[in-house]
Motif scaffolding. Structure first.
Motif, PDB file in Angstrom:
ATOM      1  N   ASP A 158      16.214   9.437 -12.903  1.00 13.74           N
ATOM      2  CA  ASP A 158      17.246   9.331 -13.926  1.00 13.74           C
ATOM      3  C   ASP A 158      16.671   8.826 -15.243  1.00 13.74           C
ATOM      4  N   TYR A 159      15.388   8.400 -15.236  1.00 14.53           N
ATOM      5  CA  TYR A 159      14.772   7.837 -16.424  1.00 14.53           C
ATOM      6  C   TYR A 159      13.980   8.875 -17.218  1.00 14.53           C
ATOM      7  N   ILE A 160      13.652   9.997 -16.596  1.00 18.91           N
ATOM      8  CA  ILE A 160      12.754  10.960 -17.208  1.00 18.91           C
ATOM      9  C   ILE A 160      13.521  12.229 -17.558  1.00 18.91           C
ATOM     10  N   ASP A 161      13.242  12.770 -18.726  1.00 14.56           N
ATOM     11  CA  ASP A 161      13.839  14.038 -19.140  1.00 14.56           C
ATOM     12  C   ASP A 161      13.498  15.098 -18.095  1.00 14.56           C
ATOM     13  N   PRO A 162      14.504  15.821 -17.577  1.00 13.61           N
ATOM     14  CA  PRO A 162      14.237  16.852 -16.558  1.00 13.61           C
ATOM     15  C   PRO A 162      13.188  17.866 -16.993  1.00 13.61           C
ATOM     16  N   ALA A 163      13.063  18.098 -18.295  1.00 13.81           N
ATOM     17  CA  ALA A 163      12.060  19.049 -18.781  1.00 13.81           C
ATOM     18  C   ALA A 163      10.641  18.566 -18.512  1.00 13.81           C
ATOM     19  N   ASP A 164      10.474  17.233 -18.310  1.00 13.34           N
ATOM     20  CA  ASP A 164       9.145  16.662 -18.060  1.00 13.34           C
ATOM     21  C   ASP A 164       8.827  16.527 -16.580  1.00 13.34           C
ATOM     22  N   LEU A 165       9.761  16.914 -15.693  1.00  8.39           N
ATOM     23  CA  LEU A 165       9.573  16.753 -14.259  1.00  8.39           C
ATOM     24  C   LEU A 165       9.103  18.051 -13.616  1.00  8.39           C
ATOM     25  N   PRO A 166       8.276  17.976 -12.554  1.00  9.94           N
ATOM     26  CA  PRO A 166       7.648  16.765 -12.025  1.00  9.94           C
ATOM     27  C   PRO A 166       6.626  16.206 -13.016  1.00  9.94           C
ATOM     28  N   LEU A 167       6.484  14.869 -13.011  1.00 12.72           N
ATOM     29  CA  LEU A 167       5.654  14.191 -14.004  1.00 12.72           C
ATOM     30  C   LEU A 167       4.448  13.542 -13.333  1.00 12.72           C
ATOM     31  N   GLN A 193      -0.377   9.721  -9.666  1.00 15.33           N
ATOM     32  CA  GLN A 193       0.963   9.553  -9.100  1.00 15.33           C
ATOM     33  C   GLN A 193       1.872  10.648  -9.642  1.00 15.33           C
ATOM     34  N   ILE A 194       2.955  10.934  -8.936  1.00 14.36           N
ATOM     35  CA  ILE A 194       3.879  11.997  -9.347  1.00 14.36           C
ATOM     36  C   ILE A 194       5.321  11.518  -9.198  1.00 14.36           C
ATOM     37  N   ILE A 195       6.107  11.724 -10.243  1.00 18.09           N
ATOM     38  CA  ILE A 195       7.547  11.499 -10.178  1.00 18.09           C
ATOM     39  C   ILE A 195       8.215  12.870 -10.125  1.00 18.09           C
ATOM     40  N   TYR A 196       8.921  13.131  -9.023  1.00 15.94           N
ATOM     41  CA  TYR A 196       9.587  14.420  -8.836  1.00 15.94           C
ATOM     42  C   TYR A 196      11.026  14.408  -9.348  1.00 15.94           C
ATOM     43  N   GLU A 197      11.730  13.300  -9.101  1.00 21.51           N
ATOM     44  CA  GLU A 197      13.109  13.181  -9.531  1.00 21.51           C
ATOM     45  C   GLU A 197      13.323  11.792 -10.119  1.00 21.51           C
ATOM     46  N   LEU A 204       5.228   3.846 -13.156  1.00 18.10           N
ATOM     47  CA  LEU A 204       4.930   4.456 -14.454  1.00 18.10           C
ATOM     48  C   LEU A 204       4.888   3.423 -15.570  1.00 18.10           C
ATOM     49  N   PHE A 205       5.771   2.429 -15.537  1.00 19.85           N
ATOM     50  CA  PHE A 205       5.924   1.498 -16.649  1.00 19.85           C
ATOM     51  C   PHE A 205       5.094   0.225 -16.511  1.00 19.85           C
ATOM     52  N   ALA A 206       4.409   0.040 -15.359  1.00 15.83           N
ATOM     53  CA  ALA A 206       3.555  -1.137 -15.173  1.00 15.83           C
ATOM     54  C   ALA A 206       2.229  -0.933 -15.898  1.00 15.83           C
ATOM     55  N   LEU A 207       1.658  -2.020 -16.393  1.00 13.39           N
ATOM     56  CA  LEU A 207       0.293  -2.000 -16.923  1.00 13.39           C
ATOM     57  C   LEU A 207      -0.620  -2.370 -15.762  1.00 13.39           C
ATOM     58  N   SER A 208      -1.196  -1.366 -15.110  1.00 16.96           N
ATOM     59  CA  SER A 208      -1.913  -1.613 -13.854  1.00 16.96           C
ATOM     60  C   SER A 208      -3.413  -1.774 -14.095  1.00 16.96           C
ATOM     61  N   VAL A 209      -4.029  -2.568 -13.201  1.00 15.98           N
ATOM     62  CA  VAL A 209      -5.397  -3.037 -13.424  1.00 15.98           C
ATOM     63  C   VAL A 209      -6.259  -2.820 -12.189  1.00 15.98           C
ATOM     64  N   LEU A 238       0.824  -1.206   0.000  1.00 15.42           N
ATOM     65  CA  LEU A 238       0.000   0.000   0.000  1.00 15.42           C
ATOM     66  C   LEU A 238       0.858   1.256   0.000  1.00 15.42           C
ATOM     67  N   MET A 239       0.465   2.226  -0.849  1.00 14.13           N
ATOM     68  CA  MET A 239       1.126   3.529  -0.894  1.00 14.13           C
ATOM     69  C   MET A 239       0.053   4.617  -0.755  1.00 14.13           C
ATOM     70  N   MET A 240       0.189   5.462   0.265  1.00 17.75           N
ATOM     71  CA  MET A 240      -0.743   6.575   0.448  1.00 17.75           C
ATOM     72  C   MET A 240      -0.218   7.851  -0.194  1.00 17.75           C
ATOM     73  N   ASP A 241       1.088   7.880  -0.437  1.00 21.08           N
ATOM     74  CA  ASP A 241       1.751   9.072  -0.960  1.00 21.08           C
ATOM     75  C   ASP A 241       1.689   9.076  -2.484  1.00 21.08           C
ATOM     76  N   PRO A 242       1.411  10.215  -3.120  1.00 25.93           N
ATOM     77  CA  PRO A 242       1.425  10.263  -4.588  1.00 25.93           C
ATOM     78  C   PRO A 242       2.821  10.130  -5.177  1.00 25.93           C
ATOM     79  N   LYS A 243       3.846  10.302  -4.357  1.00 26.86           N
ATOM     80  CA  LYS A 243       5.212  10.143  -4.845  1.00 26.86           C
ATOM     81  C   LYS A 243       5.480   8.681  -5.150  1.00 26.86           C
ATOM     82  N   THR A 244       5.932   8.393  -6.354  1.00 25.34           N
ATOM     83  CA  THR A 244       6.093   7.019  -6.799  1.00 25.34           C
ATOM     84  C   THR A 244       7.447   6.449  -6.394  1.00 25.34           C
ATOM     85  N   PRO A 245       7.483   5.314  -5.682  1.00 26.85           N
ATOM     86  CA  PRO A 245       8.770   4.700  -5.336  1.00 26.85           C
ATOM     87  C   PRO A 245       9.387   4.024  -6.553  1.00 26.85           C
ATOM     88  N   PRO A 246      10.705   4.144  -6.761  1.00 27.91           N
ATOM     89  CA  PRO A 246      11.329   3.583  -7.962  1.00 27.91           C
ATOM     90  C   PRO A 246      11.857   2.160  -7.788  1.00 27.91           C
TER      91      PRO A 246
END
Length: 503
Positions: free
Chosen positions: A393-402, A387-391, A364-369, A321-329
């Motif tokens: 290494d996989y995402i272009d910095p121009a797209d962050l936060p995502l 969900q939100i990705i703040y930092e 981000l990359f899972a096909l969730s159901v 369970l995750m209550m935080d919108p920040k996505t764990p990598p």
């Protein structure tokens, strides 16, 4: 130590009270891989965020001309697409494993390994080497004391993330009676198979998953169940640290895995068809113990193993369970490694209701159901949120936060009738029950079309996901929402669109 690592270490130290801490240390990806992931992630998220209907996500028609041109290349001409895929996966594995060498050579890591107990006689880990190294995620589980954890990021160059090795419980199952619609109207199959149009797909295309292998990471499976006998192609069991348990035989430590397996490949021993892809095989790994639960390390080890078995799709009805919108990598690189190997990863979004998600389903990359009932209503327990990705290494910095929305789609997950250990059958509810509907639908799609022959790697996964999501029965809001995603699974329509587009 960079800011992200410092925050991760501080969070772990604040969370754990004991002196020794079980963590998973993940190393950086190569620049080429990171750049490719950034491009893929940005393109996919932008595409889905702007889509107003599922049909906007369908892939373009297959370009036969490009394939004919490519076939003229001698290298391509001397290999089958399958051989190409295997070669690419082997090369990726070699690159990923090499990234762990600097970690293994550090004196803190060597000291931690020396303190660890030698593996038991049932473990495959050789004495003196300690825990497994997970190539798909470029990670290694370690037990460190607090001082070692504080020092490690400054001692080893190239550490990307440090995560707690979380304990994962077996998802709760709500036993229910068969729904009225099934008792009165759906006489020869479960309502889920009928609602997803699996029966029509069998009849129209004469294919039920033959030649496809589904990776099932769960509580195990009763391989002697009448609906599953002869369908378990590969088996493995992993302990808490991710070591494979040698000599293990197929069994279910709970009921969860056998129930999911029935929805994947079950037959009609009960008098009703229960599996969407009854002619497919399963590579089953026990990564959750019915009494003790499991760990992130067990699941990551299971992902490595499934890719090594050459599965075509992975089904994960599990998560924390995750209550935080920040996505764990924690699982990001493992899921992306699967994508580079051409293997989509289907994950349950979680059973704690709206505005909650489970990890890795929220990756981000899972096909969730998510889960729907026989009236196409979203189950109250079904998770979903932005969900939100703040930092990253996989995402272009121009797209962050995502920000991005989860889940991608829903499937039947209320009062799902399937197999349980000992030869029986029961109806359970949960996003765990919805997930194998989608994984099995992908097996049907692959066995009925030429996607495996025409695409490899990320292109294959992108095509599969776009077809599955783009063909759903649109429900809820226009575009993606937190309850239905883009809509409810329709495997007949997915195959129909694939055929129309040249697959």
């Amino acid at each position: 130590m960079n800011k992200l690592l410092q925050e991760q270490v501080e969070s772990i130290l604040d969370t754990v009270s004991g002196e020794e801490i079980d963590v998973i240390v993940q190393m950086e990806a190569s620049r080429d891989i990171a750049a490719r992931l950034a491009r893929t992630a940005g393109r996919a998220v932008r595409h889905r965020r702007l889509a107003l209907t599922p049909r906007d996500l369908l892939p373009p028609p297959y370009d036969e001309g490009a394939v004919k041109t490519q076939a003229m290349d001698k290298t391509v001409a001397t290999r089958t697409r399958l051989e190409q895929a295997r070669a690419a996966t082997f090369a990726l594995k070699h690159i990923q494993e090499s990234g762990l060498r600097s970690l293994m050579g550090n004196h803190i890591v060597q000291g931690a390994l020396a303190r660890m107990l030698a593996p038991t006689s049932k473990s495959s880990g050789p004495k003196g080497e300690g825990p497994n190294r997970f190539w798909a995620s470029r990670a290694m589980p370690l037990r460190l004391n607090k001082e070692e954890l504080k020092k490690l990021p400054d001692e080893v160059a190239g550490i990307e993330d440090i995560h707690l090795n979380r304990r994962l419980s077996v998802p709760a199952l709500l036993q229910t009676r068969r729904p009225e619609v099934e008792e009165k109207e759906v006489l020869h199959s479960t309502w889920g198979l009928e609602r997803c149009n699996a029966l029509a797909a069998w009849g129209l295309f004469s294919s039920r998953g033959r030649g496809v292998t589904i990776g099932l990471l769960d509580t195990g499976v009763d391989a002697e169940h009448p609906d599953l006998k002869g369908k378990i192609a590969h088996w493995a069991e992993f302990d808490y640290a991710g070591n494979q348990v040698m000599g293990s035989r197929p069994h279910d430590s709970d009921t969860h895995g056998t129930h999911c397996a029935g929805t994947l490949v079950g037959g009609a021993g009960s008098g009703r068809c229960i599996g969407l892809a009854p002619e497919a095989g399963i590579a089953a790994a026990l990564v959750l113990n019915g009494k003790k639960g499991g760990s992130d390390a067990q699941v990551l080890a299971g992902i490595d193993w499934a890719v090594d078995q050459g599965v075509d799709v992975i089904s994960l009805s599990l998560g924390g369970l995750m209550m935080d919108p920040k996505t764990p990598p924690t699982y990001t690189q493992a899921i992306r490694s699967c994508s580079e190997a051409g293997i989509p990863v289907v994950v349950a979004i979680g059973n704690e209701g709206e505005q909650t998600t489970g990890a890795p389903g929220n990756d981000l990359f899972a096909l969730s159901v998510g889960a729907t009932d026989p009236r196409d209503r979203v189950a109250a327990f079904s998770g979903g949120r932005t969900q939100i990705i703040y930092e990253s290494d996989y995402i272009d910095p121009a797209d962050l936060p995502l920000p991005y929305s989860k889940p991608e789609l829903t499937a039947p997950g209320v009062a799902v009738y399937s197999s349980v250990p000992g030869g029986g059958y029961q109806s359970f509810s949960g996003t765990s029950m919805a997930t194998p509907h989608v994984a099995a639908a992908i097996a049907l799609l692959l066995s009925t079309t030429s996607i495996r022959d025409q695409e490899i790697g990320m292109e294959r996964v992108s095509t599969i996901q776009d077809l599955i999501i783009g063909s759903v029965m649109e429900l809820g809001e226009s575009g993606p929402d937190h309850r239905y995603g883009f809509g409810r699974l329709d495997v007949l329509r997915a195959i129909g669109f694939a055929k129309k587009l040249g697959y």
